[in-house]
Write an enzyme that holds these catalytic residues in place. Structure first.
Site, mmCIF file in Angstrom:
data_model
loop_
_atom_site.group_PDB
_atom_site.id
_atom_site.type_symbol
_atom_site.label_atom_id
_atom_site.label_comp_id
_atom_site.label_asym_id
_atom_site.label_seq_id
_atom_site.Cartn_x
_atom_site.Cartn_y
_atom_site.Cartn_z
ATOM 1 N N TYR A 52 40.539 41.107 36.520
ATOM 2 C CA TYR A 52 39.704 41.837 35.560
ATOM 3 C C TYR A 52 40.068 43.318 35.501
ATOM 4 O O TYR A 52 39.693 44.007 34.551
ATOM 5 C CB TYR A 52 38.221 41.724 35.920
ATOM 6 N N HIS A 110 41.689 32.301 42.123
ATOM 7 C CA HIS A 110 41.234 32.342 40.728
ATOM 8 C C HIS A 110 41.628 31.098 39.931
ATOM 9 O O HIS A 110 40.922 30.693 39.013
ATOM 10 C CB HIS A 110 41.766 33.594 40.041
#
Length: 285
Positions: A52, A110
């Site tokens: 992010y 992730h």
């Protein structure tokens, strides 16, 4: 008591708030303000990721929000491209440094594949190596709980085979219109708590006439209905927003969806992610 006070207990006894703040698409220079606003409203579960690009801002918000660190639950994720032990070790240290925290409450792999090969090649060995790095950090006490994201059953079985610590969490795309019931049941059978990201389908569900009609019946907004749905599935719900008004509204989900309506929402299969289909997780792979 509101949903912001509700928690689940992971298989290792660690408590995690049932509703969290997702921070995907919140710029690093705006993340601290978003975290501080969420904490002031009552959020205690903050979710970020290396991918992010906002760990620094999230960490600043956590450190400056005025709430003791041990009352907050902070999650981040190992970049999907990291599939070897040493790079994973270095990346864990990197997250701790960027966040400016002495521990992370939950850290996940992730994705079982790098994003440019999502649902593609065989990264089984790389995932086992990345998992070993997370296990070592967990056993050393710098990460309180460890898990994965976007892992299918075969990916989980690969990690579980020979693991010293079983995954505590699997963070998945779960929303009305995309309910992976078999995978949810498998995770439950292995005491792996599921976190639902994009519970509002990255906005796509707002256009669904059936869902809009059901929300009207309950006197709530479509996002509120969708968040409530994921909570009643027994998952942690992680709606993402930087807007304090939306944060407040997302937490006003103290109603109950009937069993029949839960079945209807569970059976929905029609979501067009539109422009967001370019992202691997919405691509239908």
């Amino acid at each position: 008591m509101t949903v912001l006070d509700e928690t689940y207990t992971l298989s290792n006894g660690v408590e995690i708030p049932a509703l969290g703040l997702g921070t995907w698409f919140i710029d690093d220079d705006k993340a601290a303000d978003a975290v501080r606003a969420a904490v002031e409203i009552g959020y205690r579960n903050i979710d970020t990721a290396q991918a992010y690009g906002n760990e620094r801002g999230v960490g600043e918000g956590v450190r400056t929000c005025g709430v003791p660190r041990d009352e907050l639950f902070v999650s981040t994720k190992l970049a999907a491209e990291i599939k070897d032990y040493q790079h994973a070790v270095d990346a864990i240290d990197g997250s701790l440094a960027k966040l400016g925290l002495d521990h992370i409450d939950l850290m996940l792999i992730h994705s079982p594949q790098p994003w440019d090969d999502f649902r593609g090649g065989d990264y089984a060995q790389g995932n086992r190596e990345a998992w070993r790095a997370l296990e070592d950090a967990h056993l050393a006490g710098t990460i309180r709980a460890i898990g994965v994201s976007n892992f299918q059953q075969q990916d989980l079985e690969n990690v579980l085979d020979g693991a010293r610590v079983a995954p505590h969490v699997n963070q998945l795309l779960v929303h009305a219109g995309n309910t992976p019931s078999e995978l949810l049941a498998y995770c439950a059978s292995r005491q792996i708590l599921v976190e639902a990201y994009s519970p509002i389908a990255h906005g796509a569900i707002l256009k669904n006439a059936e869902v809009r009609a059901m929300a009207e019946k309950y006197g709530v907004s479509v996002p509120q209905l969708c968040i409530r749905y994921t909570l009643q599935l027994g998952t942690v719900s992680l709606p993402k927003t930087a807007n304090p008004d939306h944060m407040r509204s997302n937490a006003e989900v103290g109603f109950e969806i009937s069993g029949a309506d839960m079945d209807l929402l569970r059976s929905l299969r029609d979501v067009d992610y539109g422009e967001h289909s370019a992202f691997p997780v919405y691509s239908g792979k």
